[in-house]
Design a protein around this motif. Sequence first.
Motif, mmCIF file in Angstrom:
data_model
loop_
_atom_site.group_PDB
_atom_site.id
_atom_site.type_symbol
_atom_site.label_atom_id
_atom_site.label_comp_id
_atom_site.label_asym_id
_atom_site.label_seq_id
_atom_site.Cartn_x
_atom_site.Cartn_y
_atom_site.Cartn_z
ATOM 1 N N THR A 19 0.847 -1.194 0.000
ATOM 2 C CA THR A 19 0.000 0.000 0.000
ATOM 3 C C THR A 19 0.880 1.241 0.000
ATOM 4 O OG1 THR A 19 -0.128 0.004 2.407
ATOM 5 C CG2 THR A 19 -1.897 -1.133 1.237
ATOM 6 N N SER A 20 0.352 2.340 -0.481
ATOM 7 C CA SER A 20 1.079 3.610 -0.476
ATOM 8 C C SER A 20 1.487 3.973 0.940
ATOM 9 C CB SER A 20 0.208 4.733 -1.045
ATOM 10 O OG SER A 20 0.090 4.605 -2.433
ATOM 11 N N GLY A 21 2.729 4.407 1.091
ATOM 12 C CA GLY A 21 3.213 4.883 2.378
ATOM 13 C C GLY A 21 3.614 3.806 3.363
ATOM 14 N N GLN A 22 3.445 2.546 3.014
ATOM 15 C CA GLN A 22 3.829 1.488 3.958
ATOM 16 C C GLN A 22 5.339 1.333 3.999
ATOM 17 O OE1 GLN A 22 2.319 -2.338 2.118
ATOM 18 N NE2 GLN A 22 4.303 -3.084 2.781
ATOM 19 N N ASN A 23 5.852 0.770 5.094
ATOM 20 C CA ASN A 23 7.251 0.392 5.183
ATOM 21 C C ASN A 23 7.415 -0.988 4.560
ATOM 22 O OD1 ASN A 23 8.176 2.702 6.465
ATOM 23 N ND2 ASN A 23 7.772 1.885 8.492
ATOM 24 N N LEU A 24 8.386 -1.117 3.683
ATOM 25 C CA LEU A 24 8.674 -2.382 3.016
ATOM 26 C C LEU A 24 10.120 -2.739 3.307
ATOM 27 C CD1 LEU A 24 7.794 -4.616 0.977
ATOM 28 C CD2 LEU A 24 8.730 -3.132 -0.823
ATOM 29 N N GLU A 25 10.346 -3.945 3.805
ATOM 30 C CA GLU A 25 11.705 -4.413 4.053
ATOM 31 C C GLU A 25 12.235 -5.128 2.821
ATOM 32 O OE1 GLU A 25 11.921 -6.737 7.638
ATOM 33 O OE2 GLU A 25 11.894 -4.918 8.876
ATOM 34 N N ALA A 37 13.291 9.864 -11.682
ATOM 35 C CA ALA A 37 14.693 10.156 -11.979
ATOM 36 C C ALA A 37 15.596 10.039 -10.750
ATOM 37 C CB ALA A 37 14.825 11.549 -12.586
ATOM 38 N N GLU A 38 15.037 10.197 -9.565
ATOM 39 C CA GLU A 38 15.816 10.119 -8.320
ATOM 40 C C GLU A 38 15.331 8.937 -7.495
ATOM 41 O OE1 GLU A 38 18.387 12.085 -7.451
ATOM 42 O OE2 GLU A 38 18.177 13.156 -9.357
ATOM 43 N N PRO A 39 16.243 8.291 -6.764
ATOM 44 C CA PRO A 39 15.801 7.199 -5.896
ATOM 45 C C PRO A 39 14.913 7.736 -4.778
ATOM 46 C CG PRO A 39 18.119 7.703 -5.501
ATOM 47 C CD PRO A 39 17.685 8.537 -6.665
ATOM 48 N N PHE A 40 13.899 6.968 -4.394
ATOM 49 C CA PHE A 40 13.057 7.372 -3.264
ATOM 50 C C PHE A 40 13.691 6.958 -1.945
ATOM 51 C CE2 PHE A 40 11.417 3.125 -4.097
ATOM 52 C CZ PHE A 40 11.181 2.607 -2.834
ATOM 53 N N HIS A 41 14.700 6.091 -2.004
ATOM 54 C CA HIS A 41 15.436 5.685 -0.802
ATOM 55 C C HIS A 41 16.862 5.358 -1.222
ATOM 56 C CE1 HIS A 41 15.571 4.131 3.358
ATOM 57 N NE2 HIS A 41 16.464 3.274 2.876
ATOM 58 N N SER A 42 17.820 5.772 -0.392
ATOM 59 C CA SER A 42 19.225 5.504 -0.681
ATOM 60 C C SER A 42 19.948 5.227 0.630
ATOM 61 C CB SER A 42 19.852 6.714 -1.394
ATOM 62 O OG SER A 42 21.139 6.411 -1.849
ATOM 63 N N VAL A 43 20.858 4.265 0.602
ATOM 64 C CA VAL A 43 21.709 3.947 1.753
ATOM 65 C C VAL A 43 23.144 4.018 1.247
ATOM 66 C CG1 VAL A 43 22.353 2.213 3.461
ATOM 67 C CG2 VAL A 43 19.951 2.447 2.754
ATOM 68 N N GLN A 44 23.936 4.902 1.839
ATOM 69 C CA GLN A 44 25.293 5.134 1.355
ATOM 70 C C GLN A 44 26.317 4.840 2.451
ATOM 71 O OE1 GLN A 44 26.405 8.155 -1.721
ATOM 72 N NE2 GLN A 44 26.835 9.322 0.110
ATOM 73 N N ARG A 76 10.133 3.435 3.010
ATOM 74 C CA ARG A 76 8.751 3.914 3.022
ATOM 75 C C ARG A 76 8.352 4.124 1.569
ATOM 76 N NH1 ARG A 76 4.997 5.621 6.600
ATOM 77 N NH2 ARG A 76 6.566 5.397 8.213
ATOM 78 N N LEU A 77 7.364 3.359 1.118
ATOM 79 C CA LEU A 77 6.965 3.407 -0.287
ATOM 80 C C LEU A 77 6.274 4.717 -0.631
ATOM 81 C CD1 LEU A 77 5.630 -0.220 -0.790
ATOM 82 C CD2 LEU A 77 7.750 0.766 -1.683
ATOM 83 N N PRO A 78 6.598 5.290 -1.785
ATOM 84 C CA PRO A 78 5.917 6.504 -2.248
ATOM 85 C C PRO A 78 4.437 6.242 -2.533
ATOM 86 C CG PRO A 78 7.939 6.116 -3.505
ATOM 87 C CD PRO A 78 7.673 4.884 -2.691
ATOM 88 N N GLN A 79 3.684 7.327 -2.603
ATOM 89 C CA GLN A 79 2.267 7.252 -2.951
ATOM 90 C C GLN A 79 2.131 6.854 -4.420
ATOM 91 O OE1 GLN A 79 -0.400 7.866 -0.781
ATOM 92 N NE2 GLN A 79 1.216 7.875 0.762
ATOM 93 N N ARG A 80 1.261 5.899 -4.673
ATOM 94 C CA ARG A 80 0.933 5.483 -6.034
ATOM 95 C C ARG A 80 -0.521 5.031 -6.047
ATOM 96 N NH1 ARG A 80 5.196 7.615 -6.828
ATOM 97 N NH2 ARG A 80 6.917 6.889 -8.118
ATOM 98 N N PRO A 81 -1.187 5.134 -7.202
ATOM 99 C CA PRO A 81 -2.549 4.608 -7.317
ATOM 100 C C PRO A 81 -2.522 3.074 -7.308
ATOM 101 C CG PRO A 81 -1.778 5.378 -9.441
ATOM 102 C CD PRO A 81 -0.711 5.749 -8.441
ATOM 103 N N ALA A 82 -3.671 2.474 -7.117
ATOM 104 C CA ALA A 82 -3.767 1.016 -7.155
ATOM 105 C C ALA A 82 -3.288 0.517 -8.515
ATOM 106 C CB ALA A 82 -5.204 0.574 -6.901
ATOM 107 N N GLY A 83 -2.587 -0.605 -8.489
ATOM 108 C CA GLY A 83 -2.114 -1.203 -9.733
ATOM 109 C C GLY A 83 -0.680 -1.667 -9.631
ATOM 110 N N HIS A 84 -0.158 -2.105 -10.764
ATOM 111 C CA HIS A 84 1.195 -2.659 -10.872
ATOM 112 C C HIS A 84 2.229 -1.536 -10.894
ATOM 113 C CE1 HIS A 84 4.122 -5.176 -13.611
ATOM 114 N NE2 HIS A 84 4.563 -5.103 -12.376
ATOM 115 N N GLN A 85 3.243 -1.663 -10.043
ATOM 116 C CA GLN A 85 4.409 -0.771 -10.052
ATOM 117 C C GLN A 85 5.654 -1.648 -9.996
ATOM 118 O OE1 GLN A 85 4.406 2.592 -10.333
ATOM 119 N NE2 GLN A 85 2.174 2.722 -10.270
#
Length: 191
Positions: free
Chosen positions: A87-93, A129-136, A158-167
Motif C-alpha cells: 500500500t502507499s506509504g507502507q514500510n517495506l523491508e 529520476a531520483e531514488p526514493f530511498h538511498s543507503v550510502q 517507506r513506499l511513495p504514494q501510487r494509485p492502485a495497480g502494478h508498479q
Amino acid sequence: MQPQSPKHGAVSSPPSRAQLYLENWQANGLEAGKFFPRSQPGMRDPFAPDDVVNAQPPADGKIASAGKDFAASLDEVGTDWKKHSVTSGQNLEITWGFHAEHKTRRFNYFLTKNGWNPDQALTRAQFDAEPFHSVQLPEQPYWEHELAPGNPTTHTLRLPQRPAGHQVLLAVWEVADTGQAFYQVIDLQYT
C-alpha cells in the motif's frame, strides 16, 4: 548447459523477478555499470571520486536483465509477473544476500512513475529520476575501509504514494571497487 559465472548478490525478500524466474547463480549475477539512471560509462562518483569509474549501464529495455542474455526473459513486457502486495506509504523491508565480497558504496531504490505503462519495456523514462530511498556507506577511499554490509542486509523503505495497480521497484547495489552495480526488479501490486 551454460557455465556458471561468479555469484555476487540479489534481493531475496520480497522475491525479486530474478529470484522467482532464474536459477540462483543467474539471479546473483545481474550486474552492469553503476549510476542508474545515467546511461554513459566512464563517470566518476561525485560523492566518492576515488571509486572506480562506472562501466556501461544497462540499455533501456534491458534494465531488469542488466543486459545479460541469460536473463533476457526478465525484460519481457506484460503484467503477469508475480507481484508483492503493498500500500502507499507502507514500510517495506528489502533483504539482500551476498555471494561474493564487494566494497559497497550505496544502495539506491527507484519506483516506476505514476502513469507508467506496463505494456512497454522498462526504460529510464518509466522510473522516477531520483531514488526514493538511498543507503550510502561514506568511508573513503574505498581501499582503506571494509565497506562491507552485513550478510544478509535489510533496508526498510517507506513506499511513495501510487494509485492502485502494478508498479516496479528497481533496487541497485553500487560497488566502489569496480565499475559495476547489481540490478534487481521487484514487481509490486499497490492496493
